[in-house]
Design a protein around this motif. Sequence first.
Motif, short mmCIF file in Angstrom:
data_model
loop_
_atom_site.label_atom_id
_atom_site.label_comp_id
_atom_site.label_asym_id
_atom_site.label_seq_id
_atom_site.Cartn_x
_atom_site.Cartn_y
_atom_site.Cartn_z
N ALA A 261 9.94 46.45 -17.65
CA ALA A 261 9.52 47.84 -17.45
C ALA A 261 9.62 48.61 -18.76
CB ALA A 261 10.40 48.50 -16.40
N ALA A 262 8.55 49.34 -19.10
CA ALA A 262 8.52 50.14 -20.32
C ALA A 262 7.89 51.49 -20.01
CB ALA A 262 7.73 49.41 -21.41
N GLU A 263 7.90 52.37 -21.01
CA GLU A 263 7.43 53.73 -20.79
C GLU A 263 5.93 53.78 -20.51
OE1 GLU A 263 7.07 57.90 -23.30
OE2 GLU A 263 8.74 56.54 -23.70
N GLY A 264 5.14 53.08 -21.29
CA GLY A 264 3.69 53.17 -21.16
C GLY A 264 3.12 54.22 -22.09
N SER A 265 1.88 54.01 -22.50
CA SER A 265 1.25 54.90 -23.47
C SER A 265 -0.23 55.02 -23.18
CB SER A 265 1.46 54.33 -24.88
OG SER A 265 0.71 55.06 -25.84
N THR A 266 -0.83 56.11 -23.64
CA THR A 266 -2.28 56.25 -23.57
C THR A 266 -2.96 55.40 -24.63
OG1 THR A 266 -2.13 58.20 -25.02
CG2 THR A 266 -2.17 58.59 -22.64
N ASP A 267 -2.17 54.87 -25.57
CA ASP A 267 -2.69 53.99 -26.61
C ASP A 267 -2.63 52.55 -26.10
OD1 ASP A 267 -3.21 52.43 -28.83
OD2 ASP A 267 -1.99 53.63 -30.19
N PRO A 268 -3.78 51.91 -25.85
CA PRO A 268 -3.76 50.55 -25.30
C PRO A 268 -3.08 49.54 -26.21
CG PRO A 268 -5.98 51.17 -25.97
CD PRO A 268 -5.16 52.41 -26.02
N LEU A 269 -3.11 49.76 -27.52
CA LEU A 269 -2.45 48.82 -28.43
C LEU A 269 -0.94 48.83 -28.22
CD1 LEU A 269 -4.44 49.42 -31.75
CD2 LEU A 269 -4.66 47.53 -30.12
N ALA A 270 -0.38 49.99 -27.93
CA ALA A 270 1.06 50.07 -27.67
C ALA A 270 1.41 49.30 -26.40
CB ALA A 270 1.48 51.53 -27.54
N ASN A 271 0.58 49.42 -25.38
CA ASN A 271 0.83 48.69 -24.13
C ASN A 271 0.65 47.18 -24.32
OD1 ASN A 271 1.25 51.15 -22.84
ND2 ASN A 271 -0.92 51.35 -22.33
N GLN A 272 -0.30 46.80 -25.16
CA GLN A 272 -0.50 45.39 -25.44
C GLN A 272 0.69 44.79 -26.16
OE1 GLN A 272 -4.24 45.03 -27.57
NE2 GLN A 272 -5.35 46.11 -25.95
N ALA A 273 1.35 45.58 -27.00
CA ALA A 273 2.55 45.10 -27.69
C ALA A 273 3.67 44.80 -26.69
CB ALA A 273 3.01 46.13 -28.72
N VAL A 274 3.80 45.64 -25.68
CA VAL A 274 4.80 45.39 -24.63
C VAL A 274 4.45 44.12 -23.87
CG1 VAL A 274 5.85 46.28 -22.52
CG2 VAL A 274 5.37 47.83 -24.41
N ALA A 275 3.17 43.95 -23.55
CA ALA A 275 2.73 42.77 -22.81
C ALA A 275 2.99 41.49 -23.61
CB ALA A 275 1.25 42.89 -22.46
N ARG A 276 2.78 41.55 -24.93
CA ARG A 276 3.06 40.37 -25.76
C ARG A 276 4.55 40.04 -25.75
NH1 ARG A 276 -0.75 42.75 -29.23
NH2 ARG A 276 0.91 43.70 -30.49
N LEU A 277 5.38 41.07 -25.85
CA LEU A 277 6.83 40.83 -25.81
C LEU A 277 7.24 40.23 -24.46
CD1 LEU A 277 9.31 41.31 -27.70
CD2 LEU A 277 9.79 43.33 -26.30
N ALA A 278 6.61 40.70 -23.39
CA ALA A 278 6.91 40.16 -22.06
C ALA A 278 6.58 38.68 -21.99
CB ALA A 278 6.14 40.94 -21.00
N ARG A 279 5.45 38.30 -22.59
CA ARG A 279 5.06 36.88 -22.57
C ARG A 279 6.06 36.02 -23.34
NH1 ARG A 279 -0.18 39.18 -23.05
NH2 ARG A 279 -0.21 38.89 -25.31
#
Length: 247
Positions: A136-154
């Motif tokens: 679980a993370a904060e989330g952002s309107t910037d898709p690149l920021a969300n993609q960084a979280v998804a990469r860390l999750a993987r």
Amino acid sequence: MAAPPLIALARAGHDARTKQTVADLVEEVHHSRSDLRIERAFLEGSRPSFATAVDKLVRAHHEEIVVVPLHLTDSEPLQAQVGAAVAEAEAKHEHLRIRVSRPLGLEPCFLEVLDVRLRSALREARVRELDALVLAAEGSTDPLANQAVARLARVWGTHHRLPVTAAFSSAAPPATGEAVRAFRAEGRRHIAVASLFLAPGPMADRAAELALEAGAITVAEPLGAHAEVARAVLARYAVGAVELVPV
């Protein structure tokens, strides 16, 4: 020549737990660099404000400052917010030089901290079996920021050999409750949630609430003032301090 002081700049400190976590983190950083002058500050109208911290350092005759934003994800809106605060401070103090480091970011070593927090939560809940994880993370309107979280999750999922879904408390799907329900729809029943937040606060609370309502077995605490987080702050500071040295 004395090292330039550090301002640890957090996004908001309206929640007392957030303020305490930032204060504890500053103290942890100071344990490693007792020679370093460190101030904490907040954006979004929280106190102490960035302007207050800068004024305090200027009164102490400092002419150079390194700012380390305590943001786990980088985004254009946050960059603009920090940039505006710095520009205002430099306009007010003519001879002041301020260097803003990269945000704290999503360091791979933070996965170790997530594991520490998750093990503690699992012990408290007396859980010994897991078949899925949600980050679980904060989330952002910037898709690149969300993609960084998804990469860390993987990366985290690969390490634990478990399926992991990144979830967000705002601005992007899925929410933590949706992520937990999706795993349960696959027949998974032992789903734990890690909190990729620096500190407790309304967003972390909401993420935990939705996850537990959806059937998560436990939700871990945020990263907090862990030694690995303090080391990351000092690493950001070191780069900023070097950049202030005249070539």
